[in-house]
Motif scaffolding. Structure first.
Motif, PDB file in Angstrom:
ATOM      1  N   LYS A 105       0.822  -1.206   0.000  1.00 27.99           N
ATOM      2  CA  LYS A 105       0.000   0.000   0.000  1.00 27.99           C
ATOM      3  C   LYS A 105       0.862   1.264   0.000  1.00 27.99           C
ATOM      4  CE  LYS A 105      -4.155  -1.847   2.222  1.00 27.99           C
ATOM      5  NZ  LYS A 105      -5.087  -1.703   3.363  1.00 27.99           N
ATOM      6  N   GLY A 106       1.948   1.243   0.759  1.00 25.28           N
ATOM      7  CA  GLY A 106       2.817   2.416   0.827  1.00 25.28           C
ATOM      8  C   GLY A 106       3.391   2.800  -0.522  1.00 25.28           C
ATOM      9  N   GLY A 107       3.767   1.814  -1.338  1.00 23.72           N
ATOM     10  CA  GLY A 107       4.274   2.117  -2.662  1.00 23.72           C
ATOM     11  C   GLY A 107       3.194   2.484  -3.651  1.00 23.72           C
ATOM     12  N   HIS A 108       2.064   1.765  -3.597  1.00 24.34           N
ATOM     13  CA  HIS A 108       0.983   2.006  -4.566  1.00 24.34           C
ATOM     14  C   HIS A 108       0.375   3.395  -4.410  1.00 24.34           C
ATOM     15  CE1 HIS A 108      -2.335   1.138  -7.230  1.00 24.34           C
ATOM     16  NE2 HIS A 108      -3.178   1.554  -6.282  1.00 24.34           N
ATOM     17  N   GLU A 109       0.224   3.853  -3.184  1.00 29.35           N
ATOM     18  CA  GLU A 109      -0.458   5.127  -2.942  1.00 29.35           C
ATOM     19  C   GLU A 109       0.342   6.344  -3.423  1.00 29.35           C
ATOM     20  OE1 GLU A 109      -3.016   3.789   1.030  1.00 29.35           O
ATOM     21  OE2 GLU A 109      -1.242   5.073   1.213  1.00 29.35           O
ATOM     22  N   VAL A 110       1.663   6.228  -3.457  1.00 31.35           N
ATOM     23  CA  VAL A 110       2.479   7.396  -3.834  1.00 31.35           C
ATOM     24  C   VAL A 110       3.037   7.257  -5.243  1.00 31.35           C
ATOM     25  CG1 VAL A 110       3.094   7.907  -1.438  1.00 31.35           C
ATOM     26  CG2 VAL A 110       4.564   6.389  -2.792  1.00 31.35           C
ATOM     27  N   THR A 111       2.516   6.309  -6.009  1.00 25.76           N
ATOM     28  CA  THR A 111       3.048   6.115  -7.370  1.00 25.76           C
ATOM     29  C   THR A 111       2.917   7.380  -8.202  1.00 25.76           C
ATOM     30  OG1 THR A 111       2.533   3.758  -7.334  1.00 25.76           O
ATOM     31  CG2 THR A 111       2.840   4.790  -9.500  1.00 25.76           C
ATOM     32  N   LEU A 112       1.723   7.951  -8.256  1.00 25.69           N
ATOM     33  CA  LEU A 112       1.523   9.159  -9.056  1.00 25.69           C
ATOM     34  C   LEU A 112       2.189  10.388  -8.441  1.00 25.69           C
ATOM     35  CD1 LEU A 112      -2.146   8.721 -10.326  1.00 25.69           C
ATOM     36  CD2 LEU A 112      -0.014   8.424 -11.582  1.00 25.69           C
ATOM     37  N   PRO A 113       2.093  10.615  -7.124  1.00 27.92           N
ATOM     38  CA  PRO A 113       2.796  11.782  -6.554  1.00 27.92           C
ATOM     39  C   PRO A 113       4.307  11.759  -6.817  1.00 27.92           C
ATOM     40  CG  PRO A 113       1.194  10.937  -5.003  1.00 27.92           C
ATOM     41  CD  PRO A 113       1.250   9.951  -6.125  1.00 27.92           C
ATOM     42  N   VAL A 114       4.929  10.566  -6.661  1.00 27.16           N
ATOM     43  CA  VAL A 114       6.376  10.487  -6.906  1.00 27.16           C
ATOM     44  C   VAL A 114       6.673  10.722  -8.380  1.00 27.16           C
ATOM     45  CG1 VAL A 114       8.385   8.957  -6.863  1.00 27.16           C
ATOM     46  CG2 VAL A 114       6.793   8.986  -4.944  1.00 27.16           C
ATOM     47  N   LEU A 115       5.827  10.191  -9.271  1.00 27.48           N
ATOM     48  CA  LEU A 115       6.017  10.422 -10.702  1.00 27.48           C
ATOM     49  C   LEU A 115       5.879  11.905 -11.037  1.00 27.48           C
ATOM     50  CD1 LEU A 115       6.409   9.358 -13.569  1.00 27.48           C
ATOM     51  CD2 LEU A 115       3.926   8.994 -13.691  1.00 27.48           C
ATOM     52  N   SER A 116       4.884  12.559 -10.417  1.00 25.05           N
ATOM     53  CA  SER A 116       4.708  14.000 -10.648  1.00 25.05           C
ATOM     54  C   SER A 116       5.925  14.784 -10.190  1.00 25.05           C
ATOM     55  CB  SER A 116       3.451  14.485  -9.929  1.00 25.05           C
ATOM     56  OG  SER A 116       2.306  13.802 -10.388  1.00 25.05           O
ATOM     57  N   ALA A 117       6.454  14.438  -9.016  1.00 24.08           N
ATOM     58  CA  ALA A 117       7.635  15.143  -8.511  1.00 24.08           C
ATOM     59  C   ALA A 117       8.836  14.909  -9.420  1.00 24.08           C
ATOM     60  CB  ALA A 117       7.944  14.674  -7.096  1.00 24.08           C
ATOM     61  N   THR A 118       8.965  13.680  -9.937  1.00 22.44           N
ATOM     62  CA  THR A 118      10.074  13.370 -10.836  1.00 22.44           C
ATOM     63  C   THR A 118       9.962  14.148 -12.136  1.00 22.44           C
ATOM     64  OG1 THR A 118      10.266  11.153  -9.891  1.00 22.44           O
ATOM     65  CG2 THR A 118      11.259  11.521 -12.052  1.00 22.44           C
ATOM     66  N   VAL A 172      11.413  18.299 -16.147  1.00 27.33           N
ATOM     67  CA  VAL A 172      10.969  19.290 -17.120  1.00 27.33           C
ATOM     68  C   VAL A 172      11.731  20.606 -16.969  1.00 27.33           C
ATOM     69  CG1 VAL A 172       9.131  20.416 -15.792  1.00 27.33           C
ATOM     70  CG2 VAL A 172       8.869  20.105 -18.274  1.00 27.33           C
ATOM     71  N   VAL A 173      12.330  20.826 -15.796  1.00 25.95           N
ATOM     72  CA  VAL A 173      13.123  22.042 -15.596  1.00 25.95           C
ATOM     73  C   VAL A 173      14.283  22.097 -16.590  1.00 25.95           C
ATOM     74  CG1 VAL A 173      14.643  23.233 -13.966  1.00 25.95           C
ATOM     75  CG2 VAL A 173      12.485  22.273 -13.177  1.00 25.95           C
ATOM     76  N   PHE A 174      14.786  20.936 -16.992  1.00 24.21           N
ATOM     77  CA  PHE A 174      15.942  20.884 -17.884  1.00 24.21           C
ATOM     78  C   PHE A 174      15.540  20.904 -19.354  1.00 24.21           C
ATOM     79  CE2 PHE A 174      17.479  19.102 -13.932  1.00 24.21           C
ATOM     80  CZ  PHE A 174      18.720  19.689 -13.792  1.00 24.21           C
ATOM     81  N   PHE A 175      14.264  21.003 -19.652  1.00 26.50           N
ATOM     82  CA  PHE A 175      13.835  21.012 -21.044  1.00 26.50           C
ATOM     83  C   PHE A 175      14.422  22.173 -21.850  1.00 26.50           C
ATOM     84  CE2 PHE A 175      10.846  22.492 -24.315  1.00 26.50           C
ATOM     85  CZ  PHE A 175      10.834  21.386 -25.141  1.00 26.50           C
ATOM     86  N   PRO A 176      14.562  23.377 -21.272  1.00 25.45           N
ATOM     87  CA  PRO A 176      15.085  24.502 -22.078  1.00 25.45           C
ATOM     88  C   PRO A 176      16.472  24.281 -22.667  1.00 25.45           C
ATOM     89  CG  PRO A 176      14.027  25.339 -20.101  1.00 25.45           C
ATOM     90  CD  PRO A 176      14.086  23.849 -19.958  1.00 25.45           C
ATOM     91  N   VAL A 177      17.224  23.249 -22.228  1.00 24.93           N
ATOM     92  CA  VAL A 177      18.558  23.040 -22.802  1.00 24.93           C
ATOM     93  C   VAL A 177      18.463  22.694 -24.283  1.00 24.93           C
ATOM     94  CG1 VAL A 177      19.535  22.305 -20.605  1.00 24.93           C
ATOM     95  CG2 VAL A 177      18.641  20.591 -22.185  1.00 24.93           C
ATOM     96  N   VAL A 178      17.306  22.193 -24.736  1.00 24.16           N
ATOM     97  CA  VAL A 178      17.163  21.872 -26.156  1.00 24.16           C
ATOM     98  C   VAL A 178      17.150  23.133 -27.004  1.00 24.16           C
ATOM     99  CG1 VAL A 178      15.901  19.769 -25.598  1.00 24.16           C
ATOM    100  CG2 VAL A 178      14.634  21.859 -26.092  1.00 24.16           C
ATOM    101  N   LEU A 179      16.938  24.289 -26.369  1.00 22.57           N
ATOM    102  CA  LEU A 179      16.916  25.551 -27.095  1.00 22.57           C
ATOM    103  C   LEU A 179      18.297  26.181 -27.187  1.00 22.57           C
ATOM    104  CD1 LEU A 179      13.675  27.085 -25.492  1.00 22.57           C
ATOM    105  CD2 LEU A 179      13.863  25.715 -27.582  1.00 22.57           C
ATOM    106  N   LEU A 180      19.268  25.617 -26.472  1.00 24.75           N
ATOM    107  CA  LEU A 180      20.626  26.161 -26.534  1.00 24.75           C
ATOM    108  C   LEU A 180      21.275  25.810 -27.860  1.00 24.75           C
ATOM    109  CD1 LEU A 180      21.850  25.233 -22.926  1.00 24.75           C
ATOM    110  CD2 LEU A 180      21.054  27.466 -23.719  1.00 24.75           C
ATOM    111  N   TYR A 181      22.381  26.468 -28.171  1.00 27.30           N
ATOM    112  CA  TYR A 181      23.109  26.195 -29.402  1.00 27.30           C
ATOM    113  C   TYR A 181      24.605  26.299 -29.118  1.00 27.30           C
ATOM    114  CZ  TYR A 181      23.549  31.281 -29.530  1.00 27.30           C
ATOM    115  OH  TYR A 181      23.827  32.592 -29.193  1.00 27.30           O
ATOM    116  N   GLY A 182      25.383  25.805 -30.051  1.00 23.38           N
ATOM    117  CA  GLY A 182      26.833  25.873 -29.917  1.00 23.38           C
ATOM    118  C   GLY A 182      27.345  24.907 -28.858  1.00 23.38           C
ATOM    119  N   VAL A 183      28.483  25.273 -28.258  1.00 25.86           N
ATOM    120  CA  VAL A 183      29.123  24.419 -27.267  1.00 25.86           C
ATOM    121  C   VAL A 183      28.224  24.214 -26.056  1.00 25.86           C
ATOM    122  CG1 VAL A 183      31.088  24.228 -25.696  1.00 25.86           C
ATOM    123  CG2 VAL A 183      31.431  25.083 -28.012  1.00 25.86           C
TER     124      VAL A 183
END
Length: 799
Positions: free
Chosen positions: A423-436, A441-452
């Motif tokens: 139960k402890g693992g099943h109940e937090v499956t979605l909250p942990v996924l959301s936190a992950t 997603v914070v690192f998504f803007p790196v795809v907009l960088l260019y060059g080195v």
């Protein structure tokens, strides 16, 4: 996921073992480097035309090749350098371009347009590079009792050939030393006495020293290979080569001069700790190459050199792998400290040693899982990846802590270990996924960088994302399985250390509660205090330095030193000796390791890797010991100040010389590179000088350097073709005679001579002996002999 893991614990254990084993293999086999692969291909095209001045190289070769290369796909921009006898064109391609395809395309274009280049131009040499294709060390060679020519000859062939087998390494052409060359010294007065010119000597040697394969002959039952002595076998035999018949006697080379196994005039001098020596750079090519393995491999090969004299001493200096090792060790050390502190905090908060083990299992499994995925994806272990893992460590543990705390909640509610884990693992499956996902997603803007920057921060973002997803899987599978098997109701929370910590924590929580209530009673005061603190930070902000990457101490510095344009290499070497003395006086002997000076440049393959532009230009590198007390940037500042005071006639430009700055600058000397393009090179140089004077006035600018020179002293020979023709002379005959008499460039090369012992071929050159170093200029003393004429023609009558 948790239910499946609890029902199939052995499957989870097997998966963990697979991750541990393959992850360990990945760590052992992944290339280790300072930075990730930077896939910005650079193709270098080097073209040679011996003796052609830079202006004609630029107009006849460099500019034409630049136009031809516009046919290639994916070019971002093109740069070129035109030196005496050398054209170097660099083609920078768009990020992500296939380097092999780019190099092949450029090579095809270059060869198909070779016929459009000036007649006599050698076929272009095409080489591929990238931002990380930089020297990782220098292999030096010196020896007591060995001449410079001998040292260079040994380094150029046996040493480089034996070291070239190191995987991932590329051996550049050697710098320094004298080039072995067969010299035919012709006496001007003897040539005049026999009514000969230097070109007559050249033609005689050309006709007597040729490659003539004779084939085979069948005589009786035997098929014989037929060889001739068309190639001169020994240097003294050159003296017997006939030039012409004078009456009943033959005039030979020995009658007008002599041939010696000598050395070419030197245009490149290398000094190592004040002694003339030879070195060659070792480059790491390709993303699969391991910087540490390359340098270690070079060291091992140097220990086992064969077929070299025992007097030859080799060494490795400016070892960039030391910086890579230091960076990796520092990150691992800090990561280890973080792991220990994290374990301690988990133990204090949860009060259970078994719970601490459950949480800490996520760190090695997540890290090894990350390395496994990087290995499968063809990546490397580098500071950006390790930095990303260091950032992800806290979030890796958070996922497991969330699951474990929920398991403990169910245990306190009276559930069994298995039920609590499921139960402890099943109940937090979605909250942990959301936190992950929120962190990823914070690192998504790196795809907009260019060059080195794109390649650098993409590697960090990839490491963080993979580690978090692996930790998510570990938290919802391994932790519940561990909890169901080893964590029981009322396990922990009973030791004295935990009780004391909880008592202190309760006091802190109570104090915080009182502060929060006070803040809620006076919201205006809190708002004003917050705004005041924010305003204070805005005042401090301008005083904080800004940089794309933290400044690192590379334990060395590099100084580009230029004497006045046109300075002969002998005089430049004297100035560089003074520069070296100043460095030794300023740098503490306990900190200084070695000083390597590269003076001048040879018009050959080595010019591709050289920053020098002529005999007046040089590069001085100073390396410090690993435990140096004063930073390299401070030494750099002191040396620069001393040189400006004691040697004001030289121009200097300092750089760190480390891998970090070189990679971030794409191999360019400075982070900011201002380029002025124009068909009027002198006008462009004036504009550059004007811009440089304004840039120097900026407070933030420390150094400004213009590497190009347009004021080289020249002698221009204007031949009157009508008068020359009347004297029976062609343009080629006039120029060749003048070149032989005046220049130290040894332009007239009638071919090559093959050493019968080593099988190597050496240039064979004709020159007047007394003009190797000319201090006066007397054009009238140059005799010009037209074919079939008895009396020489004076140069000043036709030019």
């Amino acid at each position: 996921m948790s239910s499946f893991a609890i029902r199939n614990p052995y499957f989870i254990v097997v998966i963990c073992l697979i991750v541990l084993i393959l992850g360990g293999v990945a760590v052992a086999t992944l290339p280790v480097d300072l930075f990730p692969r930077i896939n910005i291909p650079v193709v270098v095209v080097a073209t040679f035309y011996s003796g052609m001045p830079p202006q004609e190289i630029e107009a006849g070769i460099s500019s034409r090749l630049e136009r031809y290369f516009t046919l290639a796909d994916g070019i971002e921009h093109i740069e070129s350098r035109s030196l005496a006898g050398v054209s170097i064109v660099r083609l920078y391609f768009q990020p992500g371009t296939n380097a092999d395809s780019a190099a092949s395309n450029v090579a095809n274009i270059a060869m198909s347009n070779l016929r459009k280049l000036p007649q006599g131009t050698l076929p272009p040499v095409v080489m591929k590079f990238d931002a990380s294709s930089l020297p990782v060390c220098l292999v030096t060679a010196k020896g007591e009792g060995l001449s410079e020519a001998t040292i260079r000859d040994i380094v150029a062939v046996p040493v480089r050939n034996q070291v070239a087998g190191v995987a991932g390494a590329s051996m550049a052409q050697p710098f320094g030393g004298r080039v072995r060359q067969v010299m035919v010294y012709a006496q001007p007065e003897k040539l005049e006495a026999f009514k000969l010119s230097p070109m007559d000597v050249v033609r005689a040697i050309n006709n007597s020293n040729v490659v003539l394969p004779a084939g085979d002959v069948r005589i009786g039952p035997v098929d014989y290979n037929l060889y001739s002595n068309s190639m001169i076998e020994e240097v003294p035999d050159i003296n017997q080569v006939p030039i012409k018949r004078s009456g009943s006697a033959l005039v030979t080379i020995g009658d007008i001069g002599h041939a010696v196994d000598g050395e070419a005039l030197q245009y490149n001098v290398v000094r190592i700790d004040g002694q003339r020596s030879v070195y060659f750079p070792v480059l790491k090519l390709g993303g699969d190459a391991n910087t540490i393995a390359v340098v270690d491999g070079v060291r091992e090969r140097l220990k086992g050199l064969v077929d070299v004299p025992k007097e030859l001493k080799t060494g490795v200096v400016f070892d960039q792998s030391l910086f890579v090792k230091s960076s990796i060790e520092t990150l691992l050390h800090e990561g280890g400290i973080g792991l220990v502190l994290t374990s301690v905090m988990v133990l204090l908060f949860l009060g259970s040693f078994r719970a601490t083990i459950a949480v800490c299992l996520s760190i090695p499994l997540s890290a090894l899982g990350t390395f496994l995925v990087l290995w499968l994806g063809g990546n490397t272990i580098n500071t950006m990846v390790l930095g990303g893992l260091a950032l992800a460590f806290s979030r890796i543990i958070d996922n497991s802590v969330i699951v474990l705390e929920n398991v403990y909640r169910h245990l306190e509610m009276g559930a069994t270990s298995v039920v609590a884990a499921e139960k402890g693992g099943h109940e937090v499956t979605l909250p942990v996924l959301s936190a992950t996902l929120t962190t990823v997603v914070v690192f998504f803007p790196v795809v907009l960088l260019y060059g080195v920057s794109k390649f650098l921060f993409t590697a960090m973002a990839l490491a963080v994302s993979i580690a978090l997803f692996v930790s998510y899987a570990v938290a919802l599978t391994v932790v519940p399985v561990f909890a169901a098997r080893y964590i029981h109701p009322h396990a922990g929370h009973s030791n004295k250390v935990h009780a004391i910590f909880q008592h202190g924590l309760n006091k802190v929580l109570n104090a915080y509660e009182r502060m929060a209530r006070a803040a809620l009673r006076a919201p205006g005061t809190v708002l004003i205090a917050t705004l005041a603190l924010s305003a204070a930070t805005l005042v401090v902000w301008p005083r904080i330095g800004q940089s794309f990457f933290p400044r690192t101490d590379a334990a060395q510095f590099v100084a580009n030193v230029k004497a006045p344009t046109g300075t002969r290499i002998e005089d430049t070497e004297k100035k560089i000796a003074r520069v070296e003395d100043i460095i030794r006086k300023i740098v503490d002997p306990k900190d200084l390791d070695v000083i390597v000076s590269n003076i001048g440049v040879t018009p050959g393959m080595s010019s591709i890797y050289s920053q020098s532009t002529g005999q007046h230009s040089s590069v001085v590198q100073a390396a410090f010991k690993e435990d140096h007390k004063i930073g390299s940037y401070e030494y750099m500042r002191r040396v620069r100040k001393a040189l400006s005071e004691q040697l004001p006639e030289v121009t200097t430009f300092f750089q760190s010389g480390g891998l970090v700055d070189s990679v971030l600058n794409m191999g360019v000397a400075a982070p900011i590179d201002i380029q002025i393009s124009s068909s009027d090179i002198r006008g462009a140089h004036r504009v550059a000088a004007d811009i440089a004077s304004h840039v120097r006035d900026l407070r933030e600018v420390e150094q400004v350097f213009i590497p190009q020179d347009v004021d080289s002293p020249v002698l221009r020979l204007n031949v009157n073709r009508t008068r020359a023709s009347a004297a029976g002379l062609e343009q080629r005959e006039v120029v060749s005679n003048v070149i032989t008499a005046l220049t130290s460039n040894q332009m007239i090369a009638p071919g090559f001579w093959v050493d019968p012992k080593s099988g190597r071929d050496y240039l064979l050159t004709v020159q007047y002996p007394e003009n190797q170093v000319r201090n006066t200029l007397d054009l009238r003393s140059i005799p010009l002999h037209a074919p079939g004429t008895m009396e020489p023609t004076r140069l000043d009558t036709i030019a």
